[in-house]
Every structure is written in structure tokens, then in C-alpha cells.
Design a protein around this motif. Structure first.
Motif, PDB file in Angstrom:
ATOM      1  N   THR A 162      20.463  -2.562  17.708  1.00  0.00           N
ATOM      2  CA  THR A 162      20.980  -3.899  18.007  1.00  0.00           C
ATOM      3  C   THR A 162      21.071  -4.793  16.772  1.00  0.00           C
ATOM      4  O   THR A 162      20.224  -4.758  15.898  1.00  0.00           O
ATOM      5  N   GLY A 165      21.398  -8.004  17.444  1.00  0.00           N
ATOM      6  CA  GLY A 165      20.914  -9.254  18.007  1.00  0.00           C
ATOM      7  C   GLY A 165      22.030 -10.235  18.316  1.00  0.00           C
ATOM      8  O   GLY A 165      21.816 -11.447  18.372  1.00  0.00           O
ATOM      9  N   GLN A 176      34.264  -6.762  18.733  1.00  0.00           N
ATOM     10  CA  GLN A 176      33.266  -5.927  19.422  1.00  0.00           C
ATOM     11  C   GLN A 176      32.531  -5.066  18.405  1.00  0.00           C
ATOM     12  O   GLN A 176      33.129  -4.651  17.395  1.00  0.00           O
ATOM     13  N   SER A 223      25.452 -11.589  20.737  1.00  0.00           N
ATOM     14  CA  SER A 223      25.729 -11.794  22.154  1.00  0.00           C
ATOM     15  C   SER A 223      26.022 -10.446  22.822  1.00  0.00           C
ATOM     16  O   SER A 223      26.716  -9.601  22.249  1.00  0.00           O
ATOM     17  N   THR A 224      25.478 -10.252  24.003  1.00  0.00           N
ATOM     18  CA  THR A 224      25.676  -8.974  24.697  1.00  0.00           C
ATOM     19  C   THR A 224      27.137  -8.703  25.004  1.00  0.00           C
ATOM     20  O   THR A 224      27.535  -7.553  25.180  1.00  0.00           O
ATOM     21  N   SER A 225      27.950  -9.760  25.051  1.00  0.00           N
ATOM     22  CA  SER A 225      29.378  -9.559  25.324  1.00  0.00           C
ATOM     23  C   SER A 225      30.097  -8.970  24.107  1.00  0.00           C
ATOM     24  O   SER A 225      31.173  -8.398  24.228  1.00  0.00           O
ATOM     25  N   GLU A 235      28.292  -6.982  21.746  1.00  0.00           N
ATOM     26  CA  GLU A 235      27.523  -5.844  21.254  1.00  0.00           C
ATOM     27  C   GLU A 235      27.351  -4.777  22.323  1.00  0.00           C
ATOM     28  O   GLU A 235      26.894  -5.054  23.423  1.00  0.00           O
ATOM     29  N   THR A 236      27.728  -3.563  21.999  1.00  0.00           N
ATOM     30  CA  THR A 236      27.568  -2.429  22.904  1.00  0.00           C
ATOM     31  C   THR A 236      26.635  -1.411  22.250  1.00  0.00           C
ATOM     32  O   THR A 236      26.930  -0.898  21.172  1.00  0.00           O
ATOM     33  N   ILE A 237      25.505  -1.149  22.887  1.00  0.00           N
ATOM     34  CA  ILE A 237      24.547  -0.176  22.365  1.00  0.00           C
ATOM     35  C   ILE A 237      24.996   1.222  22.802  1.00  0.00           C
ATOM     36  O   ILE A 237      25.224   1.466  23.998  1.00  0.00           O
ATOM     37  N   TYR A 242      29.914  -1.625  18.170  1.00  0.00           N
ATOM     38  CA  TYR A 242      29.291  -0.475  18.835  1.00  0.00           C
ATOM     39  C   TYR A 242      28.201   0.022  17.897  1.00  0.00           C
ATOM     40  O   TYR A 242      28.482   0.413  16.760  1.00  0.00           O
TER      41      TYR A 242
END
Length: 242
Positions: free
Chosen positions: A51, A53, A45, A55-57, A59-61, A47
Motif C-alpha cells: 500500500t 496509503g 489508478q 485513497s482506496t478509490s 489504490e488497488t492491492i 496497482y
């Protein structure tokens, strides 16, 4: 969004027992994180305030305020990532120069030595089981990405050195002047000792060649060199005639 569970998990990863329990370690800073992403390490993961860029799974903005809550740095650098601990490296006999560390306690020293191994083309570092963990956040940070290129094994040093077929070099105050030593072999082991006590007596007994870095200054109060500095000097001499 940063959750309380995220904050709790990351805080726990400062301690070795929880890194082992969770199978994760922390990497901070964009440049270093990118090096780990591009290596064989597996991202768990990230944080970040900007971004990557990914995968949204994965990457946590988060906000800068949230990054401050989870960072181990005084001045956080945009992103913090969690990577999975790799499988334990098998202790196999290898060719080339191998650096062995006998009870190195300081994370900064270990991190610097890992960078030195990377710089001088030493691909394997063998550590005693009581040497500081290479996935300690301070070690990871001080390696500046070199941890992705140097294989590190934690072993019973005495057993390891008793079974090796390679010549074993060690650093001592009363060893042979390293600048006057004949060409040092590239297939060998270099043992570096503890910051305060040097190489332990049981390991010293297994050393076949004693090396020393001579002191040229007149100030007698300078008892010894920092272990990372000494490692740099000795590695330079090993590579002098390559």
C-alpha cells in the motif's frame, strides 16, 4: 482485485493510439511513481503489492502474480500506476536553451535525452511530430522521473524553426569543433538529428551554426556517436561557462 478489464486496458496502453484514446499512460516502479504523484500529473489508478496509503478509490492491492500479468517489465517492481495524459503544451517562444529533436525513433534515446535536459537545467524539449511518443512505457521508465520536470512539445519543426528569433545550432560531422567554439549562448536552440540519418535536409537549411564533436580515436569504422551521448557532450559545452 485485478479485473480482466484492468488487464485489457493496461495492455492497450502500450500503443500510442490507445494512450490518446484513453487519456492515460503507464508508470512503473515505486520511486518513479512517487515522483509523478508529487508532480502536477494526475493519478488515475495504482496497482500495488504494497500500500501507498492513498485513497482506496485510487489504490488497488494486488498479488505479485497479478502484477506480473500487467507489468511491461521482465522483473516488475512492486507497483504499476496509470496517470492522466496532460493537456497539450502550447508551443510558445521561450528563453534559455531549448533542445529540439528531429525524428528520434528509439525510446531509450528519448528517455535518456529527457534525463539529460533535466540534469543540465533545460526545461523545454521540442520534438518533431514523428519522434517517438514521450509517454511510451519504455521512454517513461528510462526518464527515471525526469519527465515530470521537462516540458515536451510535439510540433511541425520546420514551421517552429522558421518563426523563432533564437539562434539555431545543429550537430553535423563537418561542423565547427565544439571544443574550439566561442562561448555558446544560453538563449538558443540545439537541434539533434535522427539516429541513422542525422538532421533532415529541410531542417538543416534552417540551422545557423553547425557544430561537430571531433573524433580523437584512430578507428575509422566508428562512424558516429549515439545521439543521446552526443547530446550529453554538446549540452555540457553549452553549460561550461554558466
Amino acid at each position: 482485485m485485478l479485473t480482466k478489464n484492468d488487464i485489457k486496458l493496461i495492455a492497450r496502453l502500450k500503443q500510442k493510439k490507445y494512450r490518446i484514446q484513453e487519456g492515460l499512460f503507464v508508470v512503473e516502479g515505486i520511486k518513479t511513481i512517487k515522483e509523478f504523484i508529487e508532480s502536477s500529473f494526475k493519478l488515475h489508478q495504482i496497482y500495488t503489492t504494497e500500500t501507498f496509503g492513498l485513497s482506496t478509490s485510487l489504490e488497488t492491492i494486488i498479488s505479485e502474480t497479478e502484477l506480473n500479468k500487467i507489468s511491461f517489465f521482465t522483473n516488475p517492481n512492486t507497483a504499476l500506476a496509470l496517470f492522466k495524459l496532460p493537456d497539450v503544451i502550447e508551443n510558445k517562444e521561450a528563453s534559455g536553451l531549448i533542445v529540439v529533436l528531429d525524428t528520434i525513433n528509439d525510446p531509450g534515446n528519448l528517455g535518456t535525452i529527457i534525463r539529460l535536459c533535466d540534469w543540465f537545467g533545460v526545461s523545454k524539449l521540442v520534438c518533431s511530430k514523428d519522434t517517438v511518443d514521450c509517454y511510451n512505457p519504455k521512454v517513461v521508465q528510462s526518464t527515471m522521473g525526469s519527465l515530470t520536470r521537462v516540458k515536451i512539445a510535439y510540433v511541425d519543426l520546420e514551421c517552429y524553426l522558421e518563426t523563432t528569433k533564437l539562434p539555431i545550432y545543429g550537430t553535423f560531422m563537418n561542423g565547427e569543433n565544439v571544443y574550439k567554439t566561442n562561448k555558446l549562448p544560453q538563449n538558443s536552440i540545439l537541434v539533434m538529428g535522427n539516429e541513422a540519418n542525422g538532421i533532415s535536409s529541410n531542417i538543416e537549411a534552417l540551422v545557423s551554426k553547425r557544430l561537430a564533436i571531433p573524433r580523437f580515436g584512430n578507428i575509422q569504422e566508428t562512424e558516429s556517436l549515439n545521439v543521446a551521448t552526443a547530446t550529453a557532450i554538446i549540452l555540457s559545452e553549452f553549460k561550461r561557462y554558466v
